[in-house]
Design an enzyme around this catalytic site. Structure first.
Site, PDB file in Angstrom:
ATOM      1  N   TYR A  59       0.846  -1.190   0.000  1.00  0.00           N
ATOM      2  CA  TYR A  59       0.000   0.000   0.000  1.00  0.00           C
ATOM      3  C   TYR A  59       0.883   1.243   0.000  1.00  0.00           C
ATOM      4  O   TYR A  59       1.430   1.639   1.011  1.00  0.00           O
ATOM      5  CB  TYR A  59      -0.933   0.021   1.208  1.00  0.00           C
ATOM      6  N   PRO A 206     -15.553  -5.719   2.613  1.00  0.00           N
ATOM      7  CA  PRO A 206     -16.839  -6.232   3.102  1.00  0.00           C
ATOM      8  C   PRO A 206     -18.038  -5.422   2.625  1.00  0.00           C
ATOM      9  O   PRO A 206     -19.177  -5.870   2.762  1.00  0.00           O
ATOM     10  CB  PRO A 206     -16.688  -6.145   4.628  1.00  0.00           C
TER      11      PRO A 206
END
Length: 330
Positions: A59, A206
């Site tokens: 990242y 999610p």
């Protein structure tokens, strides 16, 4: 906040915080992040009782770990820090997968330094390297546990057989993979293996990369340079079809007087107490909304309604493009 265990020992908040959107990922990943707001979001998460924070060396690369390290300085003991390795780099850019023992150690040493910690609580292999036997990779990870540099081991997007082989080499505390109302394929084979082996499951994305929040009503709501414009499920031909799922989530949310995001997260929490989702956020407002999901209890009627709207394989389009799909479930 409520708490759960990954594996038999590692206690974490029932919802963790995915830090990927916060810094170093680029303007095309869910929009630009503001450094001050990202730091404030981590502060607020800790205030709310969140103990589980997820990052990775890819990242940025690297900048996201530095951000998290800066945010947790002085309060490390209360927190569970997870990071991931599995890629090679040249001149600050990712060049390919690499889970060789030498790269496992290089990544660990770098992550420890950037995070400013002595030990990584949960160290994941980010993607399976088809060129290195999983036993060899996990053996190198286990050496780091023996040295006290890592506490627990995890894998990300590994297939069932790979997970079994890894766990036979050294106990695996958690498997991180995509799981949500619009991506349920892990229920067929992956989740049963996790339950059989007492391995925790950590769903990333999610909220379906924002789709399940109900905030995106058309592709025009996405910035022109947002990477989701190239996501198969956000494509012109699939977008309207997938909005039917959002309609169902919004209906349930209306009954509970809460946000669609909270319903999507509450549904995941209801799938088993070994499941710990990590919704990503870079702003306090979305963080606070997501974390309130721990207090929502869905009824059997709610669950049946969502099941009917989101059957396994029911989402239109692949979850990734061809190149990224080739790196999952190995």
């Amino acid at each position: 906040m409520k708490y759960r265990k990954l594996g038999s020992e590692l206690e974490v908040s029932a919802l963790g915080l995915g830090c990927m959107p916060m810094a170093g990922v680029g303007k095309d990943m869910y929009g630009k992040a503001n450094m001050a707001e990202s730091l404030a979001t981590i502060d607020r998460a800790i205030e709310l009782g969140v103990t589980f924070f997820d990052t990775a060396e890819i990242y940025g690369p690297f900048i996201n770990e530095e951000l998290l390290g800066r945010a947790i300085r002085g309060r490390r003991e209360r927190l569970i820090i997870a990071t991931k390795f599995g890629f090679s780099f040249k001149d600050g850019k990712m060049t390919g997968v690499d889970s060789s023992p030498a790269n496992v150690r290089r990544a660990c040493e770098g992550s420890l330094q950037r995070l400013g910690v002595d030990t990584i609580d949960l160290f994941y292999q980010h993607r399976v390297d088809p060129n290195v036997p999983i036993e060899e990779t996990v053996g190198a990870m286990a050496d780091l546990v023996a040295e006290g540099k890592v506490r627990y081991l995890g894998l990300s997007e590994a297939g069932a057989e790979t997970l079994k082989k890894a766990h036979a080499t050294h106990p695996i505390a958690a498997l991180q993979s995509e799981y949500s109302l619009w991506e349920r394929d892990v229920e067929e084979e992956i989740l049963p293996v996790c339950q059989d082996l007492d391995i925790g499951f950590v769903p990333y994305s999610p909220l379906g990369r924002g789709f399940l929040t109900g905030q995106i009503k058309s592709r025009d709501d996405l910035p022109a340079d947002d990477y989701r414009r190239n996501d198969p499920r956000y494509s012109e031909e699939n977008f309207a079809l997938n909005m039917k799922l959002v309609d169902a989530v919004e209906t349930v949310a209306g009954r509970h007087h809460c946000s669609p995001a909270q319903i999507a997260l509450a549904w995941l929490l209801a799938q088993g107490d070994f499941i710990v989702p990590i919704p990503g956020s870079k702003r306090r407002a979305t963080l606070e909304d997501s974390m309130a999901a721990v207090d929502i209890t869905l009824t059997e009627a709610d669950l049946d309604e969502l099941e009917a709207a989101a059957p396994i394989g029911g989402t239109a389009g692949l979850r990734y493009g061809e190149s990224l799909m080739s790196m999952v479930r190995l």
